[in-house]
Design an enzyme around this catalytic site. Structure first.
Site, PDB file in Angstrom:
ATOM      1  N   GLY A 249       0.787  -1.234   0.000  1.00 16.37           N
ATOM      2  CA  GLY A 249       0.000   0.000   0.000  1.00 16.37           C
ATOM      3  C   GLY A 249       0.812   1.274   0.000  1.00 16.37           C
ATOM      4  O   GLY A 249       0.248   2.360   0.139  1.00 16.37           O
ATOM      5  N   GLU A 291       4.574  -6.391   1.311  1.00 15.18           N
ATOM      6  CA  GLU A 291       3.964  -6.830   0.051  1.00 15.18           C
ATOM      7  C   GLU A 291       3.715  -5.652  -0.886  1.00 15.18           C
ATOM      8  O   GLU A 291       2.567  -5.316  -1.180  1.00 15.18           O
ATOM      9  CB  GLU A 291       2.623  -7.511   0.343  1.00 15.18           C
ATOM     10  CG  GLU A 291       2.729  -8.686   1.280  1.00 15.18           C
ATOM     11  CD  GLU A 291       1.376  -9.280   1.613  1.00 15.18           C
ATOM     12  OE1 GLU A 291       1.288 -10.516   1.632  1.00 15.18           O
ATOM     13  OE2 GLU A 291       0.415  -8.524   1.836  1.00 15.18           O
ATOM     14  N   ARG A 331      -8.683   3.011 -14.021  1.00  9.68           N
ATOM     15  CA  ARG A 331      -8.531   3.673 -12.718  1.00  9.68           C
ATOM     16  C   ARG A 331      -9.121   5.083 -12.645  1.00  9.68           C
ATOM     17  O   ARG A 331      -9.733   5.428 -11.637  1.00  9.68           O
ATOM     18  CB  ARG A 331      -7.070   3.656 -12.266  1.00  9.68           C
ATOM     19  CG  ARG A 331      -6.546   2.235 -12.037  1.00  9.68           C
ATOM     20  CD  ARG A 331      -5.171   2.206 -11.396  1.00  9.68           C
ATOM     21  NE  ARG A 331      -5.189   2.721 -10.039  1.00  9.68           N
ATOM     22  CZ  ARG A 331      -4.738   3.902  -9.668  1.00  9.68           C
ATOM     23  NH1 ARG A 331      -4.185   4.706 -10.558  1.00  9.68           N
ATOM     24  NH2 ARG A 331      -4.819   4.296  -8.422  1.00  9.68           N
ATOM     25  N   CYS A 362     -17.358   3.867 -25.550  1.00 11.97           N
ATOM     26  CA  CYS A 362     -18.680   4.487 -25.594  1.00 11.97           C
ATOM     27  C   CYS A 362     -19.238   4.721 -24.198  1.00 11.97           C
ATOM     28  O   CYS A 362     -20.222   4.102 -23.780  1.00 11.97           O
ATOM     29  CB  CYS A 362     -19.619   3.624 -26.420  1.00 11.97           C
ATOM     30  SG  CYS A 362     -19.122   3.667 -28.146  1.00 11.97           S
ATOM     31  N   GLU A 363     -18.582   5.597 -23.458  1.00  8.58           N
ATOM     32  CA  GLU A 363     -19.010   6.018 -22.127  1.00  8.58           C
ATOM     33  C   GLU A 363     -18.522   7.450 -21.959  1.00  8.58           C
ATOM     34  O   GLU A 363     -17.343   7.722 -22.221  1.00  8.58           O
ATOM     35  CB  GLU A 363     -18.300   5.203 -21.027  1.00  8.58           C
ATOM     36  CG  GLU A 363     -18.514   3.720 -21.066  1.00  8.58           C
ATOM     37  CD  GLU A 363     -19.743   3.271 -20.303  1.00  8.58           C
ATOM     38  OE1 GLU A 363     -20.251   4.041 -19.465  1.00  8.58           O
ATOM     39  OE2 GLU A 363     -20.195   2.156 -20.573  1.00  8.58           O
TER      40      GLU A 363
END
Ligand SMILES: *Cc1c(COP(=O)(O)O)cnc(C)c1O
Length: 442
Positions: A249, A291, A331, A362-363
């Site tokens: 993170g 990680e 994202r 198409c958005e």
């Protein structure tokens, strides 16, 4: 010039380079959209983490969270650098195996691992299974009993600490689908079950408090909380964890507005806090596992697009459209994530106008970047969207039946195709036509 670019990233003709390779040459050779990685930069990030642990002289393990970018060649890089990998599905586990990644360096995560996936993990001989919940504990106990096969496990706990980050990507607070709750005693119960299972070798405790974290506090709090609980478990349960896994993170810089700490600063703080807390609470020193996903690959990658149509709405906004979009980078639409783009043919040109970069899907929400300055552009120019190396390719889809782009690795002036561009034939490969081509009228 964009502050993320330096003169060292440019050819003599001022073209943007990646890993010493001219991005315009890459766009020409492989077409666009194209994911390109500077694999030397990935290796540097890994080595920077190693250096901090080594400087503190503590036992550790770095496990790359491969969901950030999973492909055979990426597992090979991780293998070359001698680190571990996290996988979160049978598919990632399979890909790692296909890459020849050593299975004893795999940790298997997930909040709903299937019996098939757990069986696959035991067949492959993965190094560690991160047990997430009581249902999985029972499945794994039964499976290992039947097979009389021992497996190392860690328990994933939810420490009840939330990192200051976006709701969708924060996972450490109590109200989370992941892990055994620490505060209500669920984690104690889970330790007892693992201790009682003859073939589960409980080596440690895992937690992961979120993603794109910019502050040290959350990590210090989990170290304090875990070591305090370990001290209690020594006396109440006779359980001495060998490993404390604090997850990933670590935040990265996507735009000039982001001011993250160096990933290594996080690790230095985690290590020093662990040394201090274990001493103070009389807990034997722990092996510290981290990680990192995003922080190893995000800034090492970029996406090359070709500019096409534009639309200038006077007094409102100028849109420039690229030949990719939400299918190769979800994202911005999903998390409101921010990126910056540069003109590959010359990132040093002075900015001329404020533009917004739209995709071809198409958005209306298919936008990569809102309102950034760019020099004058023409259709056909190559645009490089920077820092797309994490959760770009790995979250890509075939929405609108667009083939997914290719991936190219670059290092020391050499380029290598590591994922082929999908073809139209790939798009229909799994489709099964109707058995009765004529419509049956009743
Ligand atoms: C996603 C994840 C990571 C990596 O997170 P990044 O933000 O990419 O560093 C690490 N551990 C676990 C368990 C995860 O789910």
């Amino acid at each position: 010039m964009n502050e993320q670019i330096t003169q060292a990233d440019l050819t003599a003709d001022q073209h943007l380079m990646v890993g010493g390779v001219d991005t315009l040459a890459l766009a020409q050779k492989y077409q666009t959209p194209l994911y390109v990685y500077d694999t030397g930069a990935i290796r540097q990030e890994i080595n920077a983490f190693k250096a901090v642990f080594d400087a503190n002289d503590v036992p550790y393990q770095i496990s790359y969270a491969s969901k950030a970018f999973a492909a055979v060649a990426m597992y090979q890089i991780a293998a070359q650098e001698g680190i571990h990998c996290d996988v979160v599905s049978g598919g990632e586990m399979y890909t790692a195996k296909q890459a020849g990644f050593p299975m004893d360096r795999i940790s298997f995560h997930g909040n709903n691992k299937s019996i098939d996936e757990l069986t696959q993990a035991l067949d492959y001989g993965v190094g560690c299974i991160m047990v997430d919940n009581f249902y999985e504990m029972q499945l794994l106990t039964d499976l290992t009993n039947q097979r009389e096969q021992t497996v190392q496990v860690m328990l994933r706990v939810a420490p009840g600490i939330s990192a200051h980050t976006h709701d969708y990507i924060s996972t450490g607070q109590e109200d989370s689908k992941f892990g055994f709750d620490l505060n209500s005693g669920q984690a104690d119960e889970a330790v007892k079950l693992a201790q009682a299972a003859p073939y589960l070798d409980l080596i440690g405790i895992h937690c992961h408090i979120g993603s794109q974290i910019f502050e040290l506090d959350g990590f210090k709090m989990i170290v304090d909380k875990l070591v305090t609980i370990f001290a209690r478990w020594q006396t109440t349960l006779g359980f001495y964890p060998r490993v404390m896994n604090v997850g990933g993170g670590f935040g990265v810089k996507y735009t000039s507005e982001d001011q993250p700490l160096l990933p290594t600063e996080f690790v230095d703080a985690i290590v020093k806090e662990t040394i201090a807390q274990t001493k103070a609470q009389k807990v034997p020193m722990l092996e510290i596992w981290i990680e990192p996903g995003r922080s190893l690959v995000a800034t090492a990658g970029m996406t090359l697009y070709t500019l096409g149509a534009s639309k200038d709405i006077p007094g409102i906004r100028k849109y420039l459209a690229v030949d990719g979009g939400m299918g190769d980078n979800i994202r911005p639409a999903l998390y409101d994530a921010k990126y910056e783009a540069v003109l590959a043919k010359n990132p040093t040109l002075p900015s001329k106008e404020v533009v917004s970069i739209a995709g071809k899907y198409c958005e209306s929400g298919d936008m990569l970047i809102w309102n950034q300055k760019l020099p004058a552009t023409q259709p056909g120019d190559v645009l490089a969207v920077l820092d797309t190396g994490a959760y770009g390719y790995s979250m890509a889809s075939n929405y609108n039946r667009n083939p997914r782009p290719a991936v190219v690795f670059c290092e020391n002036g050499h380029d290598q195709l590591v994922v082929q561009r999908e073809t139209f034939a790939d798009l229909t490969r799994l489709d099964v036509p109707l058995v009765t081509p004529e419509k049956i009228e009743n």
